[in-house]
Scaffold this motif. Structure first.
Motif, mmCIF file in Angstrom:
data_model
loop_
_atom_site.group_PDB
_atom_site.id
_atom_site.type_symbol
_atom_site.label_atom_id
_atom_site.label_comp_id
_atom_site.label_asym_id
_atom_site.label_seq_id
_atom_site.Cartn_x
_atom_site.Cartn_y
_atom_site.Cartn_z
ATOM 1 N N GLY A 70 0.799 -0.972 -0.024
ATOM 2 C CA GLY A 70 0.207 0.041 0.181
ATOM 3 C C GLY A 70 0.421 0.845 0.043
ATOM 4 O O GLY A 70 1.770 1.257 0.502
ATOM 5 N N CYS A 71 0.201 2.116 -0.740
ATOM 6 C CA CYS A 71 0.675 3.818 -0.313
ATOM 7 C C CYS A 71 -0.324 4.677 -0.374
ATOM 8 O O CYS A 71 -1.141 4.480 -1.243
ATOM 9 C CB CYS A 71 1.384 4.057 -1.703
ATOM 10 N N ASP A 72 0.081 5.405 0.823
ATOM 11 C CA ASP A 72 -0.905 6.592 0.922
ATOM 12 C C ASP A 72 -2.265 5.507 1.178
ATOM 13 O O ASP A 72 -2.807 4.806 1.370
ATOM 14 C CB ASP A 72 -0.772 7.707 -0.623
ATOM 15 N N THR A 73 -3.267 5.994 0.045
ATOM 16 C CA THR A 73 -4.383 5.881 0.259
ATOM 17 C C THR A 73 -4.726 4.656 -0.793
ATOM 18 O O THR A 73 -6.844 4.361 -1.008
ATOM 19 C CB THR A 73 -5.184 6.651 -0.316
ATOM 20 N N ARG A 74 -3.949 3.336 -1.764
ATOM 21 C CA ARG A 74 -3.972 2.798 -2.489
ATOM 22 C C ARG A 74 -3.455 1.461 -1.915
ATOM 23 O O ARG A 74 -2.508 1.591 -1.349
ATOM 24 C CB ARG A 74 -3.418 3.155 -4.166
ATOM 25 N N VAL A 75 -4.227 0.526 -1.944
ATOM 26 C CA VAL A 75 -3.341 -1.145 -1.632
ATOM 27 C C VAL A 75 -3.489 -1.703 -2.876
ATOM 28 O O VAL A 75 -5.101 -2.054 -3.417
ATOM 29 C CB VAL A 75 -4.786 -1.374 -0.176
ATOM 30 N N TRP A 76 -2.480 -2.716 -3.264
ATOM 31 C CA TRP A 76 -2.865 -3.676 -4.139
ATOM 32 C C TRP A 76 -2.353 -4.957 -3.769
ATOM 33 O O TRP A 76 -2.240 -5.457 -2.371
ATOM 34 C CB TRP A 76 -1.871 -3.070 -5.890
ATOM 35 N N HIS A 77 -2.905 -5.951 -4.557
ATOM 36 C CA HIS A 77 -2.246 -7.294 -4.312
ATOM 37 C C HIS A 77 -1.467 -7.393 -4.761
ATOM 38 O O HIS A 77 -0.461 -6.754 -6.667
ATOM 39 C CB HIS A 77 -3.547 -8.649 -3.907
ATOM 40 N N VAL A 78 0.132 -8.292 -4.025
ATOM 41 C CA VAL A 78 0.780 -8.602 -4.851
ATOM 42 C C VAL A 78 0.946 -10.035 -5.570
ATOM 43 O O VAL A 78 0.640 -10.824 -5.319
ATOM 44 C CB VAL A 78 2.174 -8.710 -4.118
ATOM 45 N N ARG A 79 0.699 -9.998 -7.274
ATOM 46 C CA ARG A 79 1.190 -11.047 -7.702
ATOM 47 C C ARG A 79 2.368 -11.518 -8.667
ATOM 48 O O ARG A 79 2.893 -10.232 -8.962
ATOM 49 C CB ARG A 79 0.353 -11.609 -8.770
ATOM 50 N N ARG A 80 2.715 -13.092 -8.550
ATOM 51 C CA ARG A 80 3.858 -12.913 -9.588
ATOM 52 C C ARG A 80 3.793 -13.928 -10.560
ATOM 53 O O ARG A 80 3.605 -15.281 -10.203
ATOM 54 C CB ARG A 80 5.051 -13.886 -8.330
ATOM 55 N N GLU A 81 4.087 -13.703 -11.613
ATOM 56 C CA GLU A 81 3.686 -14.078 -12.815
ATOM 57 C C GLU A 81 5.846 -14.812 -13.313
ATOM 58 O O GLU A 81 6.404 -14.366 -13.232
ATOM 59 C CB GLU A 81 3.845 -12.898 -14.063
ATOM 60 N N LEU A 82 5.022 -15.912 -13.940
ATOM 61 C CA LEU A 82 6.876 -17.278 -13.788
ATOM 62 C C LEU A 82 6.679 -16.629 -15.301
ATOM 63 O O LEU A 82 5.614 -16.227 -16.297
ATOM 64 C CB LEU A 82 5.716 -18.548 -13.485
ATOM 65 N N ARG A 83 7.746 -16.537 -15.925
ATOM 66 C CA ARG A 83 8.415 -16.291 -16.995
ATOM 67 C C ARG A 83 9.518 -16.808 -17.358
ATOM 68 O O ARG A 83 10.171 -17.249 -16.108
ATOM 69 C CB ARG A 83 8.836 -14.902 -17.193
#
Length: 465
Positions: free
Chosen positions: A421-434
């Motif tokens: 999260g940064c300030d007023t935003r939150v995200w999920h973190v996903r990891r793409e396999l390459r």
């Protein structure tokens, strides 16, 4: 022979479905076949929530039509959160909706937890319906009755383990001693949330204390007439010692030295795993940090949250305090939150490197320190959630910059990080396999929308006066 998704053994479906967090996705699973429906529909209705950003009018009507007309589905409901409710209705429409709500609630025979928090939306009929739910043990309500409900009904909830009152009125405060007395033997968690209300005082807490001997967790927020005297009386009367406490935006006259002495005398924090403290700008930091260090010296602490009542980068707690806290509790601390005040890069690095099981970290920094802050995060081995607030205000036009900063942070952090999260935003973190040119597999972090129905910790209560 090739196997399809529907060939999964039925006993594995409940385990798999437990990882599905969005109601929409659970609804899709209900449509696959009868077996999927049998397991997914229970999880779809287990927790029902309506927040302010939902289309409250249509959702509330459809929800309670379903619960009132389909007892089979209503029996799956364990947790009901109504945080938004339509009020701009005609008298007849509102009466019909209220009737739907009461009938729907009465069908929720396995309801354990209810939150009904919008000001002016809680009625006596709703409370009376909730009293007919035999499993109900958690109640979170707006305490501003304003004539919509009879506060005396609250005293009939006598088997609750958790009570949360938001902005209680004088009438609700008046019945609170008798209510706490009635439910005291089962009460384990009490939360009182106000906005600078003078109604909750030391005298009131002293009246409640004899009935809260079995309390495990206590959270008092926004009560400027509460000092160490009232809180001290509660911890003194407590038999087993609290496991969690939050003291936020209380009286500037709160004397941490006296409170420390009371807690030490009664060994009140011998089981304490979580503490949230707000510090006033005029507080003498050297004395305060010394008292807090001693206060927590015997606690098996896992969660520490400290913030300033007035946000300012000039408020800095000495590194010695953080170093001592990490030395005493670093092997157990899972959440470290420092908000609305500065922390040095040396102290932050020490926290990240020596708190070996740290999973959640919330800090404030200036944007020009982002590289240094990220290097600190990188040495933490088990971080799951990070939230960074920046001192200066961020304009809406810089929203993309926040996402860019968040992605930059997770690119430097361990692969354990799943939320940023940064300030007023939150995200999920996903990891793409390459795969690279040498046929070697690697992962790349990406940010996706936050899907969990739980509101992120940083946004649960406004941290300010």
């Amino acid at each position: 022979m090739a196997l399809s998704f529907v060939d999964i053994p039925l006993e594995l479906l409940p385990i798999i479905f437990d990882f599905v967090v969005r109601a929409q996705h659970l609804a899709f699973l209900c449509l696959v076949n009868k077996s999927f429906n049998e397991f997914a529909i229970q999880r779809l209705y287990r927790r029902i929530y309506i927040y302010a950003w939902h289309k409250a009018k249509s959702k509330v009507v459809l929800l309670f039509q379903t619960l009132s007309n389909c007892p089979r589905l209503a029996q799956y409901v364990s947790r009901l959160e109504i945080r938004a409710f339509p009020k701009a209705l005609s008298s007849s429409s509102y009466s019909d909706l209220l009737d739907l709500c009461t009938r729907g609630i009465q069908n929720c025979v396995n309801l354990r937890s209810c939150a009904w928090t919008r000001d002016g939306s809680l009625e006596s009929a709703i409370l009376l319906a909730l009293q007919q739910c035999p499993q109900l043990n958690e109640l979170e309500i707006n305490g501003k009755d304003s004539g919509y409900y009879d506060p005396n009904i609250l005293t009939q909830f006598s088997k609750l383990s958790r009570i949360s009152l938001i902005m209680p009125s004088a009438q609700v405060i008046e019945v609170l001693p008798s209510w706490i007395s009635a439910t005291g033997p089962t009460l384990r968690n009490l939360t009182l949330i106000c906005q600078t209300s003078n109604l909750i005082t030391d005298t009131l807490l002293e009246t409640l204390a004899p009935s809260m001997t079995e309390l495990d967790q206590l959270f008092i927020i926004g009560c400027p007439k509460v000092t160490h005297r009232g809180i001290g009386e509660i911890v003194s009367a407590n038999r087993n010692g609290l496991t969690g406490i939050g003291l936020e935006r209380l009286s500037p006259a709160f004397d941490m030295t006296s409170f420390n002495s009371t807690c030490k005398k009664h060994r009140a924090f011998r089981r304490l795993r979580s503490i949230t403290l707000a510090v006033h700008i005029e507080t003498p930091f050297q004395t305060w940090t010394s008292d807090v260090t001693e206060l927590l010296s015997t606690a098996p602490l896992e969660v520490l949250q400290i913030y300033a009542t007035t946000p300012t980068p000039k408020m800095v707690i000495a590194d010695d305090f953080w170093r001592t806290i990490v030395t005493m509790h670093g092997s157990r601390l899972k959440r470290f939150s420092i908000d609305r005040m500065s922390i040095s890069m040396g102290a932050l690095h020490d926290i990240c490197s020596r708190c070996s099981v740290l999973e959640q970290l919330f800090v404030v920094t200036a944007r020009h320190n982002l590289d240094d802050v990220t290097r600190c995060f990188a040495v933490a081995r088990n971080l799951r959630e990070i939230h960074v607030n920046f001192y200066r205000e961020v304009d809406e036009t810089e929203e993309r910059s926040m996402m860019k900063d968040a992605l930059y942070i997770v690119q430097q952090c361990p692969a354990t990080v799943t939320q940023i999260g940064c300030d007023t935003r939150v995200w999920h973190v996903r990891r793409e396999l390459r795969m690279n040119d040498k046929s070697e597999l690697y992962t790349v972090p990406t940010l996706t929308s936050y899907e969990n129905p739980d509101i992120p910790e940083q946004f649960l209560v406004a941290r300010g006066a």
